[in-house]
Design a protein around this motif. Structure first.
Motif, mmCIF file in Angstrom:
data_model
loop_
_atom_site.group_PDB
_atom_site.id
_atom_site.type_symbol
_atom_site.label_atom_id
_atom_site.label_comp_id
_atom_site.label_asym_id
_atom_site.label_seq_id
_atom_site.Cartn_x
_atom_site.Cartn_y
_atom_site.Cartn_z
ATOM 1 N N SER A 74 0.763 -1.217 0.570
ATOM 2 C CA SER A 74 0.175 -0.422 -0.410
ATOM 3 C C SER A 74 0.806 1.712 -0.257
ATOM 4 O O SER A 74 0.284 2.007 -0.222
ATOM 5 C CB SER A 74 -0.936 0.196 1.004
ATOM 6 O OG SER A 74 -0.176 -0.029 2.793
ATOM 7 N N ASP A 75 2.002 1.097 0.431
ATOM 8 C CA ASP A 75 2.880 2.171 0.516
ATOM 9 C C ASP A 75 3.364 3.008 -1.137
ATOM 10 O O ASP A 75 3.979 3.782 -0.747
ATOM 11 C CB ASP A 75 3.816 2.058 1.206
ATOM 12 C CG ASP A 75 3.460 1.667 2.708
ATOM 13 O OD1 ASP A 75 2.663 2.557 3.195
ATOM 14 O OD2 ASP A 75 4.166 1.539 3.707
ATOM 15 N N ILE A 76 3.741 1.720 -1.713
ATOM 16 C CA ILE A 76 4.168 1.859 -3.389
ATOM 17 C C ILE A 76 3.056 2.799 -4.200
ATOM 18 O O ILE A 76 2.267 3.132 -4.416
ATOM 19 C CB ILE A 76 4.226 0.737 -3.786
ATOM 20 C CG1 ILE A 76 5.123 -0.400 -3.457
ATOM 21 C CG2 ILE A 76 4.655 0.872 -5.532
ATOM 22 C CD1 ILE A 76 5.084 -1.964 -3.947
ATOM 23 N N LYS A 77 4.227 3.417 -4.781
ATOM 24 C CA LYS A 77 3.432 5.375 -5.327
ATOM 25 C C LYS A 77 2.794 4.402 -6.100
ATOM 26 O O LYS A 77 3.468 3.878 -7.429
ATOM 27 C CB LYS A 77 4.448 6.360 -5.525
ATOM 28 C CG LYS A 77 5.293 6.787 -4.309
ATOM 29 C CD LYS A 77 6.490 8.083 -5.806
ATOM 30 C CE LYS A 77 6.905 9.174 -4.334
ATOM 31 N NZ LYS A 77 7.386 10.043 -5.272
ATOM 32 N N SER A 78 1.688 5.013 -6.856
ATOM 33 C CA SER A 78 0.792 4.422 -7.918
ATOM 34 C C SER A 78 1.703 5.732 -8.993
ATOM 35 O O SER A 78 2.108 6.582 -8.936
ATOM 36 C CB SER A 78 -0.193 4.393 -8.777
ATOM 37 O OG SER A 78 -0.745 6.421 -7.913
ATOM 38 N N SER A 79 1.651 5.293 -10.700
ATOM 39 C CA SER A 79 1.916 5.798 -11.555
ATOM 40 C C SER A 79 1.740 8.031 -12.024
ATOM 41 O O SER A 79 2.143 8.546 -12.044
ATOM 42 C CB SER A 79 1.478 5.221 -13.217
ATOM 43 O OG SER A 79 0.113 5.340 -13.280
ATOM 44 N N THR A 80 0.065 7.802 -10.997
ATOM 45 C CA THR A 80 -0.524 9.276 -10.960
ATOM 46 C C THR A 80 0.114 10.122 -9.837
ATOM 47 O O THR A 80 0.442 10.614 -10.045
ATOM 48 C CB THR A 80 -1.793 8.857 -10.310
ATOM 49 O OG1 THR A 80 -2.436 8.281 -9.000
ATOM 50 C CG2 THR A 80 -2.434 8.027 -11.917
ATOM 51 N N LYS A 81 0.812 9.548 -8.731
ATOM 52 C CA LYS A 81 1.113 10.280 -8.258
ATOM 53 C C LYS A 81 2.435 11.072 -8.510
ATOM 54 O O LYS A 81 3.480 11.357 -7.893
ATOM 55 C CB LYS A 81 1.863 9.086 -6.359
ATOM 56 C CG LYS A 81 0.613 9.080 -5.526
ATOM 57 C CD LYS A 81 0.001 8.762 -4.963
ATOM 58 C CE LYS A 81 -1.053 8.259 -4.122
ATOM 59 N NZ LYS A 81 -0.819 7.392 -2.939
ATOM 60 N N GLU A 82 3.632 10.266 -9.526
ATOM 61 C CA GLU A 82 5.156 10.099 -10.128
ATOM 62 C C GLU A 82 4.851 11.969 -10.823
ATOM 63 O O GLU A 82 4.037 12.294 -11.072
ATOM 64 C CB GLU A 82 5.329 9.423 -10.958
ATOM 65 C CG GLU A 82 5.505 8.268 -10.508
ATOM 66 C CD GLU A 82 6.646 8.210 -9.418
ATOM 67 O OE1 GLU A 82 7.417 8.592 -9.981
ATOM 68 O OE2 GLU A 82 6.776 7.149 -8.862
#
Length: 146
Positions: A131-139
């Protein structure tokens, strides 16, 4: 092939033995035994001399080989000792430079209270999960950099 003279001598000896009286036969047999014993002894001595000569040659060859091998081993050991001496001198130099760097950094040493202990080690609940991994939208993109 046998020599004709020897062949004739053997025949004459056989005839003489057949016609000789018993006392002469006994004396001839004794002489024959003595001569045979002497011949056997001479042959044994010759063989012993040849064997001792061969043994002496072998001992000499082995001694030469042993000296050569010892010289080679001595050279190899000297080479190894020189390389070990070089390596030890390098280790000594490294140790001296390490001691110098430690003595220079004594002012930078932390007190025992500043050294991290077992309580600072992460446990399983402190580790990041899926759950702590960034998604591509948060990059961030190029637009966000300005």
């Amino acid at each position: 092939m046998e020599n004709p003279v020897k062949k004739t001598a053997k025949k004459i000896t056989k005839k003489a033995m057949e016609n000789a009286p018993d006392s002469l036969k006994e004396k001839a047999e004794e002489k024959l035994k003595e001569k045979a014993g002497e011949k056997i002894q001479e042959k044994a001595q010759d063989k012993a001399e040849k064997a001792s000569e061969k043994l002496a040659e072998t001992v000499e060859q082995n001694a030469t080989k042993a000296h050569e091998t010892a010289a080679d081993a001595k050279d190899k050991v000297q080479d190894i000792l020189l390389s070990v001496r070089d390596k030890l001198s390098m280790v000594k130099e490294a140790g001296e430079s390490f001691q110098e760097s430690i003595s220079e950094d004594e002012s930078k040493l932390k007190s025992y209270r500043e050294v991290k202990g077992i309580s600072n080690v992460k446990n399983a609940s402190n580790l990041k999960g899926a759950s702590d991994i960034k998604s591509s939208t948060k990059e961030k993109s190029l637009m966000d950099i300005n």
